[in-house]
Scaffold this motif. Structure first.
Motif, short mmCIF file in Angstrom:
data_model
loop_
_atom_site.label_atom_id
_atom_site.label_comp_id
_atom_site.label_asym_id
_atom_site.label_seq_id
_atom_site.Cartn_x
_atom_site.Cartn_y
_atom_site.Cartn_z
N ALA A 238 0.74 -1.28 -0.06
CA ALA A 238 0.03 -0.11 0.12
C ALA A 238 0.92 1.23 0.06
N ARG A 239 1.79 1.10 0.89
CA ARG A 239 2.68 2.33 0.91
C ARG A 239 3.51 2.62 -0.37
N ALA A 240 3.95 1.48 -1.11
CA ALA A 240 4.29 1.73 -2.55
C ALA A 240 3.60 1.99 -3.49
N ALA A 241 2.22 1.62 -3.39
CA ALA A 241 1.17 2.11 -4.35
C ALA A 241 1.03 3.64 -4.20
N GLN A 242 1.16 4.09 -3.04
CA GLN A 242 0.79 5.39 -2.89
C GLN A 242 2.30 6.18 -3.54
N GLU A 243 3.50 5.79 -3.26
CA GLU A 243 4.60 6.44 -3.77
C GLU A 243 4.49 6.23 -5.45
N ALA A 244 3.87 5.11 -5.75
CA ALA A 244 3.68 5.04 -7.44
C ALA A 244 2.56 6.05 -7.88
N GLY A 245 1.90 6.77 -7.04
CA GLY A 245 0.81 7.78 -7.60
C GLY A 245 -0.56 7.40 -7.13
N ALA A 246 -0.62 6.36 -6.10
CA ALA A 246 -2.14 6.28 -5.66
C ALA A 246 -2.77 7.53 -4.67
N ASP A 247 -3.89 7.99 -4.99
CA ASP A 247 -4.40 8.92 -4.11
C ASP A 247 -5.27 8.44 -2.97
N GLY A 278 -4.33 -0.96 9.70
CA GLY A 278 -2.91 -1.35 9.57
C GLY A 278 -2.29 -0.53 8.41
N ILE A 279 -3.29 -0.36 7.51
CA ILE A 279 -2.83 0.30 6.28
C ILE A 279 -2.62 1.77 6.32
N LYS A 280 -3.61 2.36 7.00
CA LYS A 280 -3.66 3.78 7.47
C LYS A 280 -2.36 4.12 8.19
N GLU A 281 -1.85 3.24 9.03
CA GLU A 281 -0.79 3.52 9.79
C GLU A 281 0.51 3.74 8.99
N ASN A 282 0.42 3.26 7.72
CA ASN A 282 1.49 3.23 7.01
C ASN A 282 1.61 3.91 5.58
N VAL A 283 0.35 4.56 5.38
CA VAL A 283 0.28 5.64 4.23
C VAL A 283 -0.20 7.05 4.77
N SER A 284 -0.11 7.96 3.88
CA SER A 284 -0.75 9.34 4.23
C SER A 284 -1.76 9.68 3.44
N VAL A 285 -2.03 8.97 2.36
CA VAL A 285 -3.40 9.20 1.56
C VAL A 285 -4.63 8.70 2.29
N PRO A 286 -5.84 9.19 2.09
CA PRO A 286 -6.90 8.49 2.37
C PRO A 286 -7.03 7.09 2.25
N VAL A 287 -7.59 6.22 3.37
CA VAL A 287 -7.86 4.77 3.37
C VAL A 287 -9.49 4.65 3.44
N ILE A 288 -10.02 3.49 2.58
CA ILE A 288 -11.29 3.00 2.54
C ILE A 288 -11.26 2.00 3.56
N GLY A 289 -11.89 1.79 4.46
CA GLY A 289 -12.27 0.60 5.17
C GLY A 289 -13.57 -0.17 4.77
N CYS A 290 -13.56 -1.32 4.45
CA CYS A 290 -14.40 -2.13 3.81
C CYS A 290 -15.14 -3.29 4.65
N ASN A 291 -16.01 -3.91 4.09
CA ASN A 291 -16.66 -5.19 4.53
C ASN A 291 -17.55 -5.17 5.53
N ARG A 292 -18.85 -5.53 5.41
CA ARG A 292 -19.78 -5.67 6.33
C ARG A 292 -20.02 -4.43 7.29
N ILE A 293 -19.76 -3.07 6.47
CA ILE A 293 -20.41 -1.66 7.03
C ILE A 293 -21.64 -1.64 6.70
N ASN A 294 -22.20 -2.04 7.46
CA ASN A 294 -23.99 -1.97 6.90
C ASN A 294 -24.82 -1.19 7.50
N ASP A 295 -24.19 -0.21 8.68
CA ASP A 295 -25.02 0.54 9.45
C ASP A 295 -24.29 1.69 9.75
N PRO A 296 -24.85 2.88 9.62
CA PRO A 296 -24.27 4.28 9.71
C PRO A 296 -23.51 4.57 11.19
N PHE A 297 -24.21 3.71 12.19
CA PHE A 297 -23.44 3.96 13.53
C PHE A 297 -22.27 3.23 13.34
#
Ligand code: FMN
Length: 668
Positions: A238-247, A278-297
């Motif tokens: 993920a860190r290397a992807a950021q360095e390669a240009g990921a936003d 874990g990835i957010k701790e290693n990159v500075s671009v925004p990170v999306i967290g997924c899977n089974r987030i089905n409730d706004p709370f």
């Protein structure tokens, strides 16, 4: 209070109105790869409902990318007009929009078209069961160019962002993993070399699209495949992807072939958010967290605690296009939550059918299911407050009818009320939380503990009576079923039956198998006990595992068909079978029950041989039949305008009941 969810966030040059990203879903609404009206209306509703970012696709970047003609495509300029029409509509509705650039590699079905299945090395792909063709250096360059060309088409079509797929076990993952990458050139061997294909692709796409379009990379937070990448390597990538240009890094779970469930109902809510953290701790671009987030709370919690910067919601928006809008307007109780059943979404993808939703009868049918107020308001009396009765009542009341909803029990929910919690479907309560809110909102008169009878109908004089009285379990015509050691699975699940140490369940459909699991779990430690013991290192992991899976009963299931769990869809069936195995449940197929005797059960096998096995208790799970005696009594009494829906009409699944209730609610 939900606030963080609605804060704007920037992904590279693009600012989103809020932090909900609808992640990519194959919908099978795109014949020949083209945007259709069905596809457009589906996403327009989600944009109108307030999703900050909509990611569509995966869109095939070339001929070899998917091999299926019904997958969205961006492999040629001829797709640009349809995609432009699409981005216009979504922008007008107020969302930003991205397209996922899809290249399945070994998971592609292009072999069926006679094309080589591209992969880093030669192996037999688990999904396609076909042999892959190792990519030459020319193939590597060509496929990277296909990614770039696809991204440029996306830019021309007006997308705000592209997403490169480096998740779920697709081509970039196959290069990353030592399991599938056995190359000895610059693209294989060390992790640095295995990252090369993905990073070059990201770099080339970045260079191609320039700095005024956002680039998202979707990664597997952990492959959950033995011998493949774990969350440690995924952070480095993920860190290397950021360095390669990921936003932005979009973090999901493992591969399709992983034997750790990724999206079934047993995965707890936000179960893989820790991978995003874990990835957010290693990159500075925004990170999306997924899977089974089905409730706004739940989403708010993930954001507020800094676990991720955005939440990825896929099925949650399939279930309710207005997920964001309702949460923003303080109407979270009106959201239809995804309960991760997969019955009409992922299972439909496996069957090449258009995606739908068990809890939302309108998903994928947005235009043809539009409805207006009733021409002539009627009084409707509904018997039975299960899924069919509740859906009918809400729809009819919303259209202006006066609805009285009765149930002989003291709660709504029908079988789901007791069946779901007893079988680990923890989120299924959301189905009825929603109905409770909507029944109240639209003024449905609820009468609980009230059985509808001919007398009541004659007294109430409704214009229409709807019989939604559900089903009853099937009873085989043998005397022994009345014995004290014989119970219906429904009674076991309701806690109404005492069972012995040696239990035989008759019927290997979902009800029988889930009942077997609930029995095999008796005597195991609870999740809370497990947490406590693990936290304090009180027992070794091996002991904890045993305490978790080994119960006090010996459970056997006999099934007359050759296959267990025939009624369970492919996305969930393997999870169920895995749990049966983990819990040591004995499964016997081709076994037809013949007789029950004291302490034993007799069945015949496929050759007709009689076999006797011990059974302190016999549990019957032999299917169900419509319970529609009320309809017959009303007919006998000469009462007209009686309609029968749901299981009372034909025993089926929750989705069938909801669909039937909705259809009648629109018709009346
Ligand atoms: C029907 C269906 C199709 C999917 N197709 C894709 C896809 O093409 N690309 C992708 O990255 N993820 C795909 N996914 C995964 C979702 O984007 C998402 O990560 C997953 O469903 C878990 O999130 P959820 O619990 O919010 O649904 C798909 C999921 C479903 C249910």
């Amino acid at each position: 209070m939900i606030t963080r969810l609605f804060e704007p966030v920037s992904i590279g040059p693009v600012t989103l109105a809020n932090r909900v990203a609808m992640t990519a879903m194959h919908l099978n609404y795109t014949p020949n790869g083209e945007v259709s009206d069905q596809f457009l209306n589906f996403y327009a509703a989600r944009a109108r409902g307030g999703a900050g970012l909509i990611i569509i696709g995966g869109a095939a970047i070339d001929d070899q990318a998917s091999g299926a003609d019904f997958f969205l495509s961006i492999q040629d300029d001829r797709f640009i007009p349809g995609l432009s029409r699409f981005t216009d509509v979504i922008h007008k509705e107020g969302s930003k929009v991205a397209v996922q650039l899809y290249m399945a590699g070994a998971y592609s079905f292009c072999g069926l078209k006679g094309l080589p299945i591209p992969a880093p090395s030669e192996f037999t792909a688990l999904f396609t069961r076909q042999k892959t063709t190792p990519m030459t250096l020319e193939d590597i360059d060509r496929i990277q160019q296909d990614f770039v060309q696809a991204a440029l088409r996306a830019k021309k079509a007006g997308f705000d962002a592209v997403e490169v797929i480096a998740s779920a076990g697709y081509l970039i993952c196959q290069f990353l993993s030592p399991k599938t990458n056995k190359r000895e050139d610059d693209y294989g061997g060390s992790f640095e070399n295995r990252m090369r294909f993905g990073l070059e692709t990201i770099r080339r796409v970045r260079e191609g699209i320039g700095s005024d379009m956002a680039l998202i990379v979707r990664v597997a937070g952990n492959d959950f495949v033995p011998g493949s990448l774990t969350n440690k390597e995924s952070r480095v990538f993920a860190r290397a992807a950021q360095e390669a240009g990921a936003d932005c890094i979009n973090v999901t779970g493992g591969w399709h072939e992983s034997r750790v469930p990724q999206i079934t109902f047993d995965l707890p809510q936000a179960g893989y958010a820790y991978l995003a953290r874990g990835i957010k701790e290693n990159v500075s671009v925004p990170v999306i967290g997924c899977n089974r987030i089905n409730d706004p709370f739940v989403a708010e919690e993930v954001l507020k605690e800094g676990i991720a910067d955005l939440v990825g919601v896929a099925r949650g928006l399939l279930a309710d296009p207005e997920f964001v809008k309702k949460a923003r307007e303080g109407r979270a109780d009106e959201i239809r939550r995804c309960v991760a059943c997969n019955q009409r979404c992922f299972d439909h993808v496996f069957r090449a059918m258009p995606v739908g939703c068990m809890v939302n009868p309108r998903a994928g049918k947005e235009l043809q299911t539009e409805f207006g107020p009733a021409k002539e308001p009627k009084k409707i009396l509904v018997a039975g407050a299960g899924p069919a009765g509740c859906e009918l009542a809400v729809t009819a009341a919303l259209r202006g009818h006066k609805v009285v909803l009765c149930d002989k029990e003291d709660h709504i929910g029908g079988q789901v009320h007791w069946g779901a919690p007893a079988t680990g479907k923890h989120d299924f309560h959301y189905i009825f939380d929603y109905y409770k809110a909507m029944l109240s909102k639209y003024g449905v008169e609820l009468r609980m503990g009230a059985e509808v009878t001919v007398d009541l109908v004659q007294k109430e004089k409704p214009d229409v009576v709807v019989v939604a009285t559900g089903a009853a379990p099937f009873k085989p015509p043998i005397d022994a079923v009345e014995a004290s050691n014989v119970h219906q699975a429904w009674d076991v699940l309701q806690g109404k039956a005492d069972t012995g140490a040696n239990v035989v369940v008759v019927g290997g459909g979902s009800v029988g198998l889930e009942t077997a699991i609930s029995l095999a779990a008796k005597g195991t430690i609870s999740p809370e006990q497990l947490y406590f013991l693990a936290l304090h290192n009180a027992e070794s992991p091996e002991v904890l595992r045993d305490l978790m899976v080994k119960g006090v009963k010996k459970v056997t299931v006999i099934e007359m068909q050759k296959r267990m769990a025939q009624d369970v869809g492919p996305s969930t069936r393997w999870v169920l079978l895995k749990e049966l195995e983990m819990r040591g449940i004995t499964l016997i197929t081709g076994a037809r029950m013949k007789e029950i005797e004291q302490g034993k059960i007799v069945y015949t096998d496929l050759e007709g041989k009689e076999i006797t096995i011990p059974a302190d208790s016999v549990i019957l799970a032999m299917g169900s039949r419509p319970e529609n005696s009320l309809a017959k009594a009303l007919e006998t009494a000469g009462i007209k305008n009686v309609r029968v829906i749901g299981d009372a009409n034909k025993a089926g699944r929750i989705g069938d009941a909801v669909e039937g209730g909705f259809a009648l609610g629109c018709e009346l």
